[in-house]
Design a protein around this motif. Structure first.
Motif, PDB file in Angstrom:
ATOM      1  N   GLY A  62       0.780  -1.237   0.000  1.00 40.42           N
ATOM      2  CA  GLY A  62       0.000   0.000   0.000  1.00 40.42           C
ATOM      3  C   GLY A  62       0.807   1.279   0.000  1.00 40.42           C
ATOM      4  O   GLY A  62       0.242   2.358   0.222  1.00 40.42           O
ATOM      5  N   HIS A  80       1.276   6.883  -0.868  1.00 43.23           N
ATOM      6  CA  HIS A  80       0.292   5.888  -0.454  1.00 43.23           C
ATOM      7  C   HIS A  80      -0.560   5.448  -1.638  1.00 43.23           C
ATOM      8  O   HIS A  80      -0.909   6.263  -2.502  1.00 43.23           O
ATOM      9  N   ILE A  84      -5.008  -0.135  -1.928  1.00 39.82           N
ATOM     10  CA  ILE A  84      -4.555  -1.267  -1.121  1.00 39.82           C
ATOM     11  C   ILE A  84      -4.714  -0.911   0.352  1.00 39.82           C
ATOM     12  O   ILE A  84      -4.036  -0.011   0.859  1.00 39.82           O
ATOM     13  N   GLY A  87      -4.700   2.591   1.804  1.00 44.23           N
ATOM     14  CA  GLY A  87      -3.474   3.329   2.085  1.00 44.23           C
ATOM     15  C   GLY A  87      -3.085   3.316   3.548  1.00 44.23           C
ATOM     16  O   GLY A  87      -2.185   4.059   3.958  1.00 44.23           O
ATOM     17  N   HIS A  93       4.569  -1.443   5.687  1.00 51.68           N
ATOM     18  CA  HIS A  93       4.322  -0.152   5.051  1.00 51.68           C
ATOM     19  C   HIS A  93       5.215   0.921   5.690  1.00 51.68           C
ATOM     20  O   HIS A  93       5.908   1.693   4.999  1.00 51.68           O
TER      21      HIS A  93
END
Length: 503
Positions: A62, A80, A84, A87, A93
């Motif tokens: 994401g 972002h 996905i 975000g 991430h």
């Protein structure tokens, strides 16, 4: 730009486009020079389990991270991908963002974040919150070292909003981007206030009411174009000078139009932006926060091809007085320019600080001190130009010689004094005026006397507080010659861990 690793769910992409948004890679393509993007960790996936996450492990997790160039200069970016997990930020991430932030700091290159996320990933709990903490710490450590620009292209709620707030510039897009700590539902439950997403934290709110956003745009394309433009004024890091460009605008060009733009009568209004346009190269300047605290103008421009930061009172708004918001706005801009080696030109036409109970109770002393502190600590070349009036503490605060300006110039129309002649005469001669049989005549005489003895254009120059009284038509040439002389300025400050600024 490659799309082979993750295309995004077609249905999610269609919903994304219907909301008026570009995809994450389209955004990066508009920001960076064509074909220059190098992606970092495109195959990264989260390792969380439970709450259905183990069945959804898309590549990138994401967020798309990497580096490229803007006008040939290296720029790092993280963006972002709302398609996905909305975000939302999880452990993997966050780790990708941490890595690209660390790379940007090591490489000494600007960092741009394209924000479009739903905050912390609830399913990952405290690890998501710790991920934000790592971002905040890196934002703080990079502050004043590399330029950091946050571009808001979607929602940004809760603690996530503090990451953009820690950066140098926040740019927002109307109708699609919002920032707030607590959303409309929470606000309504706690306070009973009913408000929309945009009414609470939309682009217009932050560009004109809160002062969080530097600029607001109607669409993503124009916003990202301006990010490229903004970067052109900034050095890659605090060890470099800002980039100079060739200009066809002669440095000795006379600015005779200023004689008509600025009324000699200090009570008459005019638009300071027109003055700035007449002085700088090709009339081009990049104004920061034009919709917030409009009684002071802060802009990036060029003079003889070299970037400068311009701070100016705006007589067309509140007569150019300094108030709480104007002080905050100017102080932050001064600090930004000083951090990135951008010389300061201060255009002064100020009647004082805004009087009033609300200003005093809300801390005008503390907020005005922020601007004073910023100027006093600035080591870049600093030039003050007094166009008309400069009264009281506001004169001192607007980068006077007494707080460290390298040079101070004034036009023949300048009036530098503790206060205006009318107010001064009423204070100094109040008993004489009250006892007179013709108070109006005595008042007028004393006003004329005060003005002729203490407010004439050469009074400050005679005492060395103004370096020269110049012809307005020579303004551009004088400023450029002075900036050239100061270009290699070096200033030392006392050794310390850090100061304790008024906040």
């Amino acid at each position: 730009m490659k799309e082979t690793v993750v295309q995004g769910d077609p249905a999610a992409t269609e919903r994304h486009r219907r909301s008026g948004k570009l995809t994450v890679r389209e955004r990066i393509g508009l920001l960076l020079d064509p074909g220059s993007f190098h992606e970092v960790e495109p195959l990264r996936r989260h390792r969380a389990t439970g709450f259905g996450l183990e069945a959804r492990r898309p590549h990138t997790d994401g967020v798309v991270t990497g580096w490229g160039t803007v006008d040939g200069r290296t720029v790092f970016v993280y963006a972002h991908d709302f398609r996905i997990f909305g975000g939302a930020l999880g452990e993997a991430h966050a780790t990708k963002i941490h890595k690209v932030m660390d790379l940007a700091l090591r490489a000494g290159a600007p960092l741009v974040s394209l924000n479009d996320g739903a905050g912390a990933r609830i399913q990952e709990g405290v690890t998501a919150l710790a991920g934000y903490g790592g971002i905040f710490q890196r934002n703080a450590h990079a502050s004043g070292v590399i330029p950091q620009i946050s571009v808001m292209l979607g929602p940004c709620a809760g603690g996530a909003a503090y990451a953009p707030a820690l950066t140098d510039f926040v740019l927002m897009v109307r109708d699609t981007s919002q920032m707030f700590i607590t959303g409309p539902d929470v606000v309504r439950a706690v306070t009973g206030e009913k408000v929309t997403l945009d009414g609470l934290g939309g682009a217009e709110v932050h560009a004109s009411v809160s002062g969080v956003a530097a600029l607001a745009y109607d669409d993503e394309t124009s916003c990202l174009e301006d990010v490229r433009h903004l970067l052109s004024y900034l050095p890659s890091n605090n060890r470099e000078l800002p980039p100079a460009v060739a200009t066809a605008d002669p440095p000795e060009r006379r600015t005779e139009a200023l004689l008509d733009l600025v009324p000699v009568d200090s009570s008459r209004s005019y638009d300071m932006r027109a003055v700035i346009e007449e002085i700088v190269d090709d009339g081009e300047h990049f104004e920061i926060q034009p919709g917030w605290a409009p009684n002071v103008v802060c802009a990036l421009a060029r003079m003889d091809g070299h970037p400068v930061g311009v701070i100016a009172n705006q007589p067309s708004s509140l007569a150019g007085v300094l108030d709480i918001h104007a002080s905050d706005k100017a102080a932050r801009f001064v600090t930004l320019c000083d951090a990135f080696n951008i010389p300061l030109v201060t255009l002064v036409d100020v009647p004082g600080f805004l009087p009033g109970v609300a200003q005093e109770h809300d801390g005008i002393i503390r907020h005005g001190a922020k601007l004073l502190y910023a100027y006093c600590n600035a080591t870049v070349p600093r030039i003050q130009l007094i166009l008309r009036k400069a009264y009281g503490g506001a004169y001192i605060v607007m980068d006077s010689r007494s707080i460290g300006a390298d040079l101070s110039f004034a036009w023949p129309s300048n009036e530098i004094a503790v206060m205006g002649a009318e107010g001064a005469a009423n204070v100094i001669f109040r008993r004489e005026i009250a006892a007179s049989d013709n108070p109006d005549e005595v008042r007028a005489l004393r006003i004329k006397e005060y003005r002729s003895e203490l407010m004439h254009p050469y009074y400050a120059a005679e005492r060395g507080l103004v370096d020269d009284v110049i012809d307005p038509a020579d303004t551009r040439a004088v400023l450029i010659r002075s900036l050239e002389m100061l270009r290699r300025k070096h200033a030392d400050r006392p050794s310390r861990k850090h100061g304790n600024p008024p906040v």
